[in-house]
Each structure stands twice: as structure tokens, then as C-alpha cells.
Motif scaffolding. Sequence first.
Motif, PDB file in Angstrom:
ATOM      1  N   GLU A  87       1.286   7.732   9.063  1.00 35.26           N
ATOM      2  CA  GLU A  87      -0.071   8.043   9.503  1.00 35.26           C
ATOM      3  C   GLU A  87      -1.014   7.958   8.314  1.00 35.26           C
ATOM      4  N   GLU A  88      -2.159   7.292   8.504  1.00 32.82           N
ATOM      5  CA  GLU A  88      -3.181   7.244   7.458  1.00 32.82           C
ATOM      6  C   GLU A  88      -3.952   8.557   7.463  1.00 32.82           C
ATOM      7  N   VAL A  89      -3.991   9.230   6.307  1.00 27.96           N
ATOM      8  CA  VAL A  89      -4.637  10.540   6.248  1.00 27.96           C
ATOM      9  C   VAL A  89      -5.871  10.561   5.354  1.00 27.96           C
ATOM     10  N   ILE A  90      -5.990   9.614   4.427  1.00 30.30           N
ATOM     11  CA  ILE A  90      -7.165   9.527   3.551  1.00 30.30           C
ATOM     12  C   ILE A  90      -7.534   8.065   3.406  1.00 30.30           C
ATOM     13  N   ARG A  91      -8.817   7.764   3.459  1.00 25.74           N
ATOM     14  CA  ARG A  91      -9.299   6.408   3.205  1.00 25.74           C
ATOM     15  C   ARG A  91     -10.502   6.484   2.274  1.00 25.74           C
ATOM     16  N   ILE A  92     -10.394   5.856   1.124  1.00 27.43           N
ATOM     17  CA  ILE A  92     -11.492   5.791   0.155  1.00 27.43           C
ATOM     18  C   ILE A  92     -12.144   4.425   0.278  1.00 27.43           C
ATOM     19  N   PRO A  93     -13.399   4.347   0.686  1.00 24.53           N
ATOM     20  CA  PRO A  93     -14.017   3.044   0.952  1.00 24.53           C
ATOM     21  C   PRO A  93     -14.300   2.261  -0.318  1.00 24.53           C
ATOM     22  N   ALA A  94     -14.264   0.940  -0.194  1.00 22.65           N
ATOM     23  CA  ALA A  94     -14.653   0.061  -1.290  1.00 22.65           C
ATOM     24  C   ALA A  94     -16.173   0.100  -1.461  1.00 22.65           C
ATOM     25  N   LYS A  95     -16.624  -0.360  -2.628  1.00 22.66           N
ATOM     26  CA  LYS A  95     -18.057  -0.379  -2.922  1.00 22.66           C
ATOM     27  C   LYS A  95     -18.526  -1.828  -3.072  1.00 22.66           C
ATOM     28  N   ASP A  96     -19.659  -2.158  -2.460  1.00 19.69           N
ATOM     29  CA  ASP A  96     -20.261  -3.475  -2.649  1.00 19.69           C
ATOM     30  C   ASP A  96     -20.924  -3.507  -4.022  1.00 19.69           C
ATOM     31  N   VAL A  97     -20.535  -4.478  -4.858  1.00 16.67           N
ATOM     32  CA  VAL A  97     -21.002  -4.494  -6.239  1.00 16.67           C
ATOM     33  C   VAL A  97     -21.384  -5.912  -6.658  1.00 16.67           C
ATOM     34  N   SER A  98     -22.107  -6.003  -7.762  1.00 18.47           N
ATOM     35  CA  SER A  98     -22.364  -7.260  -8.453  1.00 18.47           C
ATOM     36  C   SER A  98     -22.002  -7.067  -9.922  1.00 18.47           C
ATOM     37  N   GLY A  99     -21.654  -8.165 -10.596  1.00 22.32           N
ATOM     38  CA  GLY A  99     -21.267  -8.063 -11.999  1.00 22.32           C
ATOM     39  C   GLY A  99     -19.806  -7.709 -12.196  1.00 22.32           C
ATOM     40  N   TRP A 100     -19.001  -7.836 -11.118  1.00 28.28           N
ATOM     41  CA  TRP A 100     -17.569  -7.530 -11.205  1.00 28.28           C
ATOM     42  C   TRP A 100     -16.790  -8.745 -10.742  1.00 28.28           C
ATOM     43  N   ILE A 101     -15.467  -8.706 -10.793  1.00 25.10           N
ATOM     44  CA  ILE A 101     -14.661  -9.876 -10.456  1.00 25.10           C
ATOM     45  C   ILE A 101     -14.598 -10.156  -8.964  1.00 25.10           C
ATOM     46  N   MET A 102     -14.967  -9.180  -8.144  1.00 23.21           N
ATOM     47  CA  MET A 102     -15.026  -9.357  -6.694  1.00 23.21           C
ATOM     48  C   MET A 102     -16.314  -8.729  -6.182  1.00 23.21           C
ATOM     49  N   PRO A 103     -16.805  -9.181  -5.036  1.00 25.72           N
ATOM     50  CA  PRO A 103     -18.016  -8.562  -4.477  1.00 25.72           C
ATOM     51  C   PRO A 103     -17.778  -7.154  -3.951  1.00 25.72           C
ATOM     52  N   LYS A 104     -16.541  -6.820  -3.690  1.00 28.65           N
ATOM     53  CA  LYS A 104     -16.190  -5.459  -3.296  1.00 28.65           C
ATOM     54  C   LYS A 104     -15.223  -4.883  -4.321  1.00 28.65           C
ATOM     55  N   MET A 105     -15.501  -3.667  -4.795  1.00 26.22           N
ATOM     56  CA  MET A 105     -14.604  -2.987  -5.716  1.00 26.22           C
ATOM     57  C   MET A 105     -13.787  -1.962  -4.935  1.00 26.22           C
ATOM     58  N   PRO A 106     -12.477  -2.212  -4.787  1.00 18.63           N
ATOM     59  CA  PRO A 106     -11.667  -1.267  -4.028  1.00 18.63           C
ATOM     60  C   PRO A 106     -11.389  -0.013  -4.842  1.00 18.63           C
ATOM     61  N   ALA A 107     -11.076   1.051  -4.149  1.00 21.18           N
ATOM     62  CA  ALA A 107     -10.490   2.201  -4.832  1.00 21.18           C
ATOM     63  C   ALA A 107      -9.109   1.793  -5.336  1.00 21.18           C
ATOM     64  N   PHE A 108      -8.710   2.359  -6.450  1.00 17.90           N
ATOM     65  CA  PHE A 108      -7.410   2.026  -7.043  1.00 17.90           C
ATOM     66  C   PHE A 108      -6.755   3.339  -7.448  1.00 17.90           C
ATOM     67  N   ILE A 109      -5.914   3.847  -6.572  1.00 23.17           N
ATOM     68  CA  ILE A 109      -5.298   5.147  -6.802  1.00 23.17           C
ATOM     69  C   ILE A 109      -4.117   4.976  -7.741  1.00 23.17           C
TER      70      ILE A 109
END
Length: 405
Positions: free
Chosen positions: A225-247
Amino acid sequence: QVIHRLPVPNLKDELHCAGWGPACGCFESGSAAKRTKLVLPSLISSRIYVVDVGSQCRQPRICKTIEPVEVFWTCDKAHLATTHALPSGDVLIANMGDAAGRGKGGFVVLDGETFELKGNWENECDTPPTGHDFTYKAQQNVLISSAGVVPRVAGRGFNPDELKKGGDTRVAPLSTGLAGPGAPESRISRCSPQIPHSRCSPQIPHSPVFSPNPACPGRDNWAVEEVIRIPAKDVSGWIMPKMPAFISDLVISPDDRFLFVSNWLHGDIRQYELARNCKPRLVGQVFVGGSILRGGPVTVCRDEELKCQPEPLVVKCKRVYGGPATLQLSLDGKRLYVTNSFYSTWDRQFYPSLVKEGSVMLQLDVDTDKGGLTVNKNFLVDFGKEPHGPCLAHDIRFPGGDSKS
């Protein structure tokens, strides 16, 4: 203040995770006094050091070294990661690949008394494609292991495409070895025996935290069961347009009330309150670095959680670079320690100033009544001031036991 330094005699070991010697993983064993040996496996070289921390607790010394060639020939395994003591008294070390850097998970076993290499733990036919972390519950005779990245792929740096491939989490009978199907690269927390489930955290975009639970007795009857979800952030100046959470790490308080999560890319540490039959509730959050700080190269264009980018952290006139990597909690649950080096190759890629300036160890004060985290501005271990140059600090251990053991 630093009271002792133990240099290891080899370069490029990448000492990643430390684990205690025999049988201190079970509260009932009465073996807490046996925390006299610390096992230090090497993520890159595959060398294993056994450190005596019992004879002179303020002056640890290396008492045994297992060379990589012995690991290669005896177990056909390499790139050693997480260490835990088994109830049997032996020491189990998870690995990520083989000697050539290809993905090959599993476990190697050390004798709990002599620390001689005994061989593989899992059945060879059940060898997972990769590995990294694991936890077990002796009362239920079950071990849960998580996948990692392929070593030679990780050694080239962080590759966004690798996140899409996923991995697995495997459930195995503790007495027999690996078996069963199973989530991507993950960290599994070390739960105390009172909680009948563990939490694992795949490091993928949005970074959910899953809770595997046994649906009914039997090694194949597990639901997730998924119990926590940390959303990605829309960014510029990084290697991807979305920066995922990295636990990068999880730890559960000894009273099983709080879960602490370190988010290495975004830079925050989160405190969740746990309750049976309820999803974890966020009760504390603090930023101690990360890639989205104000004034940095990354601009956050859209954020589901924050109204503005966090300010850089300065402790005792030291600017803190990097993101929160590894956590350790005191047994009273009131002091959460954090270091900010995750893996040297990825440190250089995402936080070059961290490599240049050296990492730190910080202390967070924990509100154990209502929940809440505060950076202690009077505590700082600056690994940038080491005698032989800046160092990268990762794992943390208390001599008498901590919330991970």
C-alpha cells in the motif's frame, strides 16, 4: 569535537553503510553488550573491514580485513552495501553487483564470532538482479530486501532514464533465503519488532513510500500500500524539467511513533506521525540544503507544497552544501543526526561545492510531544576541516546502540 580518527589503509573503498557484529538486532537476545565490533563493507572496492570498538571505545582499531578477491571467489558478489546481524549470530551483508559491475543482488555471510567469510546466504536460483538494503522481522521469520542500481551504471553518474526502469522488493523466509516477486531502488527502514510491517521507499519521481504487509501467513501472500507520496517539482536549470523527490534514508523512532525521511535532492527532512490503520501524518519538516535553495542555479516553476524556495542553511558560520543523506536517531528519540554525502560520484554531479568544501554532520532537535524539527545551531561537525583535506561523511552510529539497531 573529534576525539579520534581511524584511517583505513586503502583508497577508493567508499565506506557506505556500517553495521554491528553478532546478534544485536534482536531486543530479546540480551546481546546489546556485544556491540563491540563494527562491520564496514565497501561499496566500490568490495573490501570488508571489521573494527574493534569495544576494547577501547574512544580509540577504535581495525582487527580484521577481508580482501575483495576473497569476496569475488567465495561468493561471486561485489559492491557491498548494507549490514545487519542475524538472530543466528551471523552477519549478513547485502550487495549490488558482481566483480565486473553488472547487476547481481544477494547477500554474503560472515561468521558472527570469527568474522570469516562463510559464503552466500540466498539460494542461487533466487538471486535478484540488484540489491542494496534489507530489514527482517525475526518473529515472523521474514526478510524484506530492496533493489539498487547497477554499480557500473551508478558509477557513471545519476541517469534519469534509470529511474524509469524500476526494480523490486523481495520477501523471503528468514531461515531459508530469498524468494518471491516483487520496487525500484529503495531504502527499507529498520522497524522495531512491535510494528508488524516495514516501510520501503522507491527513489522514483514523486517518491512514494510503500508499506508492505502480510495479507495472511505465507511467504507469497504480501500486499503493498502506498502511504506517502512526495510530489516532484517543476524546475528550470536542472537536468530534467521535473525534479523528483529522492529518499535516501528512513528511520523509525524506538517507540514506533515517528517516521523520519531524508529527501536528498529537494533538501528537506520530514517527520511523520505513525498510527495503526492510518496513513502517516506530516508533523515536522526542515530544509538543511538541497538543490532548490534560493539563489542557486535551479528555479522552481511550480511547487505543490512550497510557496517559495528555501533559504540556504548556515550553522556556526558554515554554509551547508549538499542535501540530507543519512539519518540516525538517538534512543530517546529527541536528537536526529544527519550527514549530507550520499555517494561520491553523485555528490560531484549534483553538489560540487560539497566535495570542495567537505560535508557536515548536523543535529536536529525533535519535538516528541506534538512533532516538529529544529536545526540545532550550536552543533556542527565540519568534515571540511579534516587534517588531510575535506571529507564526505555518510553513515552514523552510536556506540551503545541507536534507533537503526
